[in-house]
Design a protein around this motif. Structure first.
Motif, PDB file in Angstrom:
ATOM      1  N   GLY A   1      -8.348  -1.491  16.209  1.00  0.00           N
ATOM      2  CA  GLY A   1      -7.705  -0.239  16.593  1.00  0.00           C
ATOM      3  C   GLY A   1      -6.222  -0.246  16.293  1.00  0.00           C
ATOM      4  O   GLY A   1      -5.621   0.811  16.099  1.00  0.00           O
ATOM      5  N   GLN A   2      -5.619  -1.430  16.285  1.00  0.00           N
ATOM      6  CA  GLN A   2      -4.200  -1.505  15.926  1.00  0.00           C
ATOM      7  C   GLN A   2      -4.051  -1.305  14.421  1.00  0.00           C
ATOM      8  O   GLN A   2      -5.027  -1.378  13.677  1.00  0.00           O
ATOM      9  N   PHE A   3      -2.825  -1.071  13.970  1.00  0.00           N
ATOM     10  CA  PHE A   3      -2.627  -0.809  12.546  1.00  0.00           C
ATOM     11  C   PHE A   3      -1.422  -1.570  12.021  1.00  0.00           C
ATOM     12  O   PHE A   3      -0.691  -2.217  12.783  1.00  0.00           O
ATOM     13  N   ILE A   4      -1.256  -1.529  10.702  1.00  0.00           N
ATOM     14  CA  ILE A   4      -0.085  -2.151  10.086  1.00  0.00           C
ATOM     15  C   ILE A   4       0.589  -1.130   9.161  1.00  0.00           C
ATOM     16  O   ILE A   4      -0.044  -0.196   8.685  1.00  0.00           O
ATOM     17  N   GLN A   5       1.883  -1.315   8.952  1.00  0.00           N
ATOM     18  CA  GLN A   5       2.648  -0.468   8.032  1.00  0.00           C
ATOM     19  C   GLN A   5       2.893  -1.299   6.776  1.00  0.00           C
ATOM     20  O   GLN A   5       3.676  -2.253   6.799  1.00  0.00           O
ATOM     21  N   ILE A   6       2.256  -0.911   5.687  1.00  0.00           N
ATOM     22  CA  ILE A   6       2.365  -1.706   4.466  1.00  0.00           C
ATOM     23  C   ILE A   6       3.423  -1.120   3.544  1.00  0.00           C
ATOM     24  O   ILE A   6       3.455   0.091   3.286  1.00  0.00           O
ATOM     25  N   GLU A   7       4.271  -2.016   3.044  1.00  0.00           N
ATOM     26  CA  GLU A   7       5.291  -1.629   2.071  1.00  0.00           C
ATOM     27  C   GLU A   7       4.582  -1.424   0.733  1.00  0.00           C
ATOM     28  O   GLU A   7       4.031  -2.358   0.169  1.00  0.00           O
ATOM     29  N   VAL A   8       4.555  -0.185   0.242  1.00  0.00           N
ATOM     30  CA  VAL A   8       3.865   0.056  -1.019  1.00  0.00           C
ATOM     31  C   VAL A   8       4.789  -0.241  -2.202  1.00  0.00           C
ATOM     32  O   VAL A   8       4.345  -0.575  -3.285  1.00  0.00           O
ATOM     33  N   ASN A   9       6.086  -0.150  -1.955  1.00  0.00           N
ATOM     34  CA  ASN A   9       7.098  -0.292  -2.987  1.00  0.00           C
ATOM     35  C   ASN A   9       7.938  -1.517  -2.664  1.00  0.00           C
ATOM     36  O   ASN A   9       8.651  -1.515  -1.667  1.00  0.00           O
ATOM     37  N   ARG A  10       7.855  -2.555  -3.471  1.00  0.00           N
ATOM     38  CA  ARG A  10       8.559  -3.798  -3.129  1.00  0.00           C
ATOM     39  C   ARG A  10      10.074  -3.635  -3.222  1.00  0.00           C
ATOM     40  O   ARG A  10      10.807  -4.018  -2.351  1.00  0.00           O
ATOM     41  N   ALA A  11      10.543  -3.062  -4.323  1.00  0.00           N
ATOM     42  CA  ALA A  11      11.991  -3.014  -4.543  1.00  0.00           C
ATOM     43  C   ALA A  11      12.514  -1.588  -4.681  1.00  0.00           C
ATOM     44  O   ALA A  11      13.638  -1.303  -4.303  1.00  0.00           O
ATOM     45  N   GLY A  12      11.732  -0.683  -5.210  1.00  0.00           N
ATOM     46  CA  GLY A  12      12.210   0.679  -5.445  1.00  0.00           C
ATOM     47  C   GLY A  12      12.247   1.494  -4.160  1.00  0.00           C
ATOM     48  O   GLY A  12      11.934   0.997  -3.076  1.00  0.00           O
ATOM     49  N   THR A  13      12.628   2.756  -4.284  1.00  0.00           N
ATOM     50  CA  THR A  13      12.732   3.609  -3.098  1.00  0.00           C
ATOM     51  C   THR A  13      11.910   4.888  -3.244  1.00  0.00           C
ATOM     52  O   THR A  13      12.086   5.819  -2.483  1.00  0.00           O
ATOM     53  N   ASP A  14      11.030   4.948  -4.225  1.00  0.00           N
ATOM     54  CA  ASP A  14      10.200   6.143  -4.402  1.00  0.00           C
ATOM     55  C   ASP A  14       8.801   5.740  -4.844  1.00  0.00           C
ATOM     56  O   ASP A  14       8.650   5.280  -5.963  1.00  0.00           O
ATOM     57  N   PRO A  15       7.810   5.874  -4.005  1.00  0.00           N
ATOM     58  CA  PRO A  15       7.836   6.403  -2.641  1.00  0.00           C
ATOM     59  C   PRO A  15       8.630   5.505  -1.680  1.00  0.00           C
ATOM     60  O   PRO A  15       8.666   4.281  -1.852  1.00  0.00           O
ATOM     61  N   LEU A  16       9.199   6.139  -0.688  1.00  0.00           N
ATOM     62  CA  LEU A  16      10.154   5.459   0.180  1.00  0.00           C
ATOM     63  C   LEU A  16       9.497   4.731   1.349  1.00  0.00           C
ATOM     64  O   LEU A  16       9.807   3.571   1.620  1.00  0.00           O
ATOM     65  N   LEU A  17       8.636   5.443   2.040  1.00  0.00           N
ATOM     66  CA  LEU A  17       8.163   4.941   3.331  1.00  0.00           C
ATOM     67  C   LEU A  17       6.975   3.998   3.181  1.00  0.00           C
ATOM     68  O   LEU A  17       6.216   4.083   2.219  1.00  0.00           O
ATOM     69  N   ARG A  18       6.831   3.147   4.170  1.00  0.00           N
ATOM     70  CA  ARG A  18       5.612   2.355   4.262  1.00  0.00           C
ATOM     71  C   ARG A  18       4.471   3.281   4.661  1.00  0.00           C
ATOM     72  O   ARG A  18       4.699   4.395   5.115  1.00  0.00           O
ATOM     73  N   ARG A  19       3.250   2.813   4.479  1.00  0.00           N
ATOM     74  CA  ARG A  19       2.087   3.620   4.833  1.00  0.00           C
ATOM     75  C   ARG A  19       1.269   2.896   5.900  1.00  0.00           C
ATOM     76  O   ARG A  19       1.078   1.678   5.818  1.00  0.00           O
ATOM     77  N   PRO A  20       0.794   3.660   6.889  1.00  0.00           N
ATOM     78  CA  PRO A  20      -0.005   3.031   7.955  1.00  0.00           C
ATOM     79  C   PRO A  20      -1.471   2.855   7.539  1.00  0.00           C
ATOM     80  O   PRO A  20      -2.049   3.773   6.962  1.00  0.00           O
ATOM     81  N   PHE A  21      -2.023   1.687   7.821  1.00  0.00           N
ATOM     82  CA  PHE A  21      -3.432   1.424   7.527  1.00  0.00           C
ATOM     83  C   PHE A  21      -4.065   0.684   8.695  1.00  0.00           C
ATOM     84  O   PHE A  21      -3.429  -0.180   9.308  1.00  0.00           O
ATOM     85  N   SER A  22      -5.334   1.010   8.940  1.00  0.00           N
ATOM     86  CA  SER A  22      -6.055   0.204   9.919  1.00  0.00           C
ATOM     87  C   SER A  22      -6.559  -1.050   9.217  1.00  0.00           C
ATOM     88  O   SER A  22      -6.594  -1.126   7.991  1.00  0.00           O
ATOM     89  N   ILE A  23      -6.914  -2.018  10.018  1.00  0.00           N
ATOM     90  CA  ILE A  23      -7.406  -3.285   9.500  1.00  0.00           C
ATOM     91  C   ILE A  23      -8.925  -3.216   9.479  1.00  0.00           C
ATOM     92  O   ILE A  23      -9.548  -2.858  10.479  1.00  0.00           O
ATOM     93  N   ALA A  24      -9.519  -3.510   8.322  1.00  0.00           N
ATOM     94  CA  ALA A  24     -10.972  -3.426   8.198  1.00  0.00           C
ATOM     95  C   ALA A  24     -11.633  -4.755   8.545  1.00  0.00           C
ATOM     96  O   ALA A  24     -12.760  -4.786   9.027  1.00  0.00           O
ATOM     97  N   ASP A  25     -10.916  -5.828   8.288  1.00  0.00           N
ATOM     98  CA  ASP A  25     -11.486  -7.129   8.632  1.00  0.00           C
ATOM     99  C   ASP A  25     -10.375  -8.152   8.765  1.00  0.00           C
ATOM    100  O   ASP A  25      -9.341  -8.054   8.115  1.00  0.00           O
TER     101      ASP A  25
END
Lengths: 296, 263
Positions: free
Chosen positions: B36-60
């Protein structure tokens, strides 16, 4: 190897261990963010703006991402001043950095809050004159209005007093002078830029509050301009605020004329950026012009 | 909650499903999320577009790995889908509240990708020896969405499926399955994750029955940690934050009309 330079400074009468300031609305009141970053490695923290009456905030969606930017329409959600004074203010002194309380409201409200906060925990006050998501008395825009309001607050408190100015490109110098004349000790330049985003599929604004404020890397060049213009107008110390997310941005802010560097939206997407920024500031202080290595 | 710097072990599409990816991360020491808890994954390692992290639930969650299953549906997930095995990646977590534990039979109600987060709950139930008393009701647009089914079956969970186009399982909505299930002679605890309208339907089907229903809500999110106040959810007691007050809420807490309108 040379000794790490001391980055400490006195800013508006507040002793900061370095120029990095966690900006209002991006760091809560320290309780949440201290799980995420080492608060003792920042110069100061500005709390989320509190208003005299509680505010529920704007309807969702409150957030829209734009190219290298973030448009928010939070609407100054806060539990109101009574709860802030009772529940939050007393704990501020136990945080490992000076805390500046951000307040917004009309003249009488601001004065009452400023008086009550004097000696109650915060090391200074920031008057939020420029939240783009609320209107009316909260948002004076003319230099004369701003001066009158700040004079009133100045009379109510002996705490170091900062004015968070709106990003008014054409009058930023006048606004800075108005704050100086009113007796402020420092400035935060500036705030999010009024902005809009549309959902093209639904053909309507993406934010529940219709309009919002743009922050993030996209606004950095604008912030640098505003800081530069404010610096030309007054001698007050400035927290350069808007878009800093890496070492280059932080150093640019100093070059534009800021004494302190605000970190805001970066706390949401790269909360540990302060580590490389502090390293770069140390190098900047050690090296002369032209000798700093560009960040890869 | 910590900002972890870890490694991508795999980021591939599950067999036969074009628009989804299974992201396998090296599990950092000390990272112990609950279902039920989630994590915010950094989709962009160094750039700024897209800017924000994205929330995902944990499947396993395994001793050495963390699995996230996501659909490529916007700029953030498109960028994440480009990330390759062996790359470093940051994520913030664990975030938010988990599914409250309950005795007795569990009814997991998933709409589309909502099954991802419930898979972790099913794993936990299996570890507790309770998979046999759990049922997954899975609703999808078409048969391509049913790839989750076998994962639940492997854990020993009974599964019932519905597709909107009738290409597999029963033709209809997952909430139709739920009504059937609730007509059976038992009082399960309901855990639901999926689109807003589906979750409102879960509330409709369970309210006033004495059945406890928990829903995991999805909202636009910036920080994920309570700092920005951006992920407001309308509840009967005013706005609450999906990131710290949720993402799991009791269905009866939510102001469903406002939630569905804003979703």
């Amino acid at each position: 190897m040379s000794k790490t330079p001391d980055l400490a400074l006195r800013f508006a009468g507040i002793k900061l261990r370095n120029p990095l300031v966690l900006l209002s609305g991006t760091a809560g009141a320290g309780r949440e963010i201290k799980k995420l970053v080492e608060l003792g490695r920042f110069g100061a923290l500005c709390t989320k703006t509190v208003t005299f009456q509680p505010r529920p905030g704007n309807p969702p969606p409150r957030i829209a991402e734009t190219p290298s930017g973030l448009v928010n329409s939070i609407g100054l959600e806060n539990p109101g001043f009574a709860r802030f004074l009772e529940e939050t203010a007393p704990g501020l002194r136990s945080l490992p950095l000076p805390v500046i309380a951000s307040i917004a409201g009309n003249g009488p409200e601001l004065s009452r809050m400023a008086e009550a906060l004097t000696g109650a925990g915060p090391a200074g006050l920031e008057i939020n004159l420029s939240c783009p998501n609320v209107g009316g008395a909260f948002n004076p825009t003319a230099p004369t209005e701003i001066e009158r309001l700040l004079r009133e607050v100045r009379r109510a408190t002996g705490l170091p007093l900062l004015a968070k100015l709106p990003p008014d490109f054409y009058r930023i110098g006048d606004l800075a002078r108005a704050a100086e004349t009113a007796g402020c000790d420092g400035l935060t330049v500036a705030n999010t830029l009024p902005a809009m985003v549309f959902d093209l599929k639904l053909r309507k604004p993406r934010l529940g509050g219709i309009t919002g404020g743009l922050s993030g890397p996209a606004v950095l060049p604008v912030s640098l301009y505003l800081v530069h213009r404010a610096r030309q107008a007054v001698g007050l110390p400035i927290i350069g605020s808007g878009g800093v997310h890496d070492a280059d941005g932080a150093v640019s802010m100093l070059l534009a004329g800021a004494q302190a560097i605000g970190l805001g939206t970066v706390n949401f997407f790269r909360p540990l950026a302060y580590r490389e920024i502090l390293q770069a500031l140390a190098e900047f202080r050690t090296a002369g012009p032209g000798r700093r290595k560009p960040t890869p | 909650m910590r900002d972890y710097d870890t490694l991508i072990l795999a980021n591939r599409r599950p067999a036969g499903v074009d628009d989804c990816r299974r992201l396998l991360l090296r599990r950092p020491a000390g990272f112990t999320p609950r279902p039920g808890q989630f994590i915010q994954i950094e989709v962009n390692r160094a750039g700024t577009d897209p800017l924000l992290r994205r929330p995902f639930s944990i499947a396993d969650l395994q001793p050495e790995t963390v699995t996230v299953i996501y659909r490529v549906q916007g700029r953030g997930t498109a960028r994440l889908a480009e990330r390759r095995r062996g790359e470093a990646i940051r994520f913030l977590g664990p975030l938010g509240k988990d599914y409250p534990a309950a005795d007795g039979p569990c009814l997991l109600v998933a709409g589309g990708m909502g099954a991802a987060g419930l898979l972790f709950l099913a794993r936990r139930l299996a570890e507790l020896g309770r998979a046999g008393s759990a049922t997954l009701l899975l609703g999808c647009r078409d048969r391509n969405g049913l790839f989750f089914r076998t994962a639940f079956q492997k854990l020993g969970v009974r599964t019932v499926c519905a597709t909107e186009d009738g290409s597999a399982g029963r033709a209809g909505l997952v909430t139709d399955l739920l009504r059937n299930e609730l007509n059976r002679d038992r009082k399960p605890v309901v855990y639901a994750c999926g689109p807003a309208a589906m979750l409102a339907g879960v509330h409709e089907a369970t309210r006033g029955t004495g059945i406890r229903a928990y829903v995991s809500l999805e909202t636009v999110m910036a920080c994920g940690s309570g700092l920005c106040r951006g992920c407001a959810v309308p509840t009967r007691a005013g706005y609450r934050m999906a990131c710290t007050d949720g993402p799991v809420f009791a269905a009866e807490e939510i102001d469903w009309k406002a939630y569905v309108e804003n979703a």
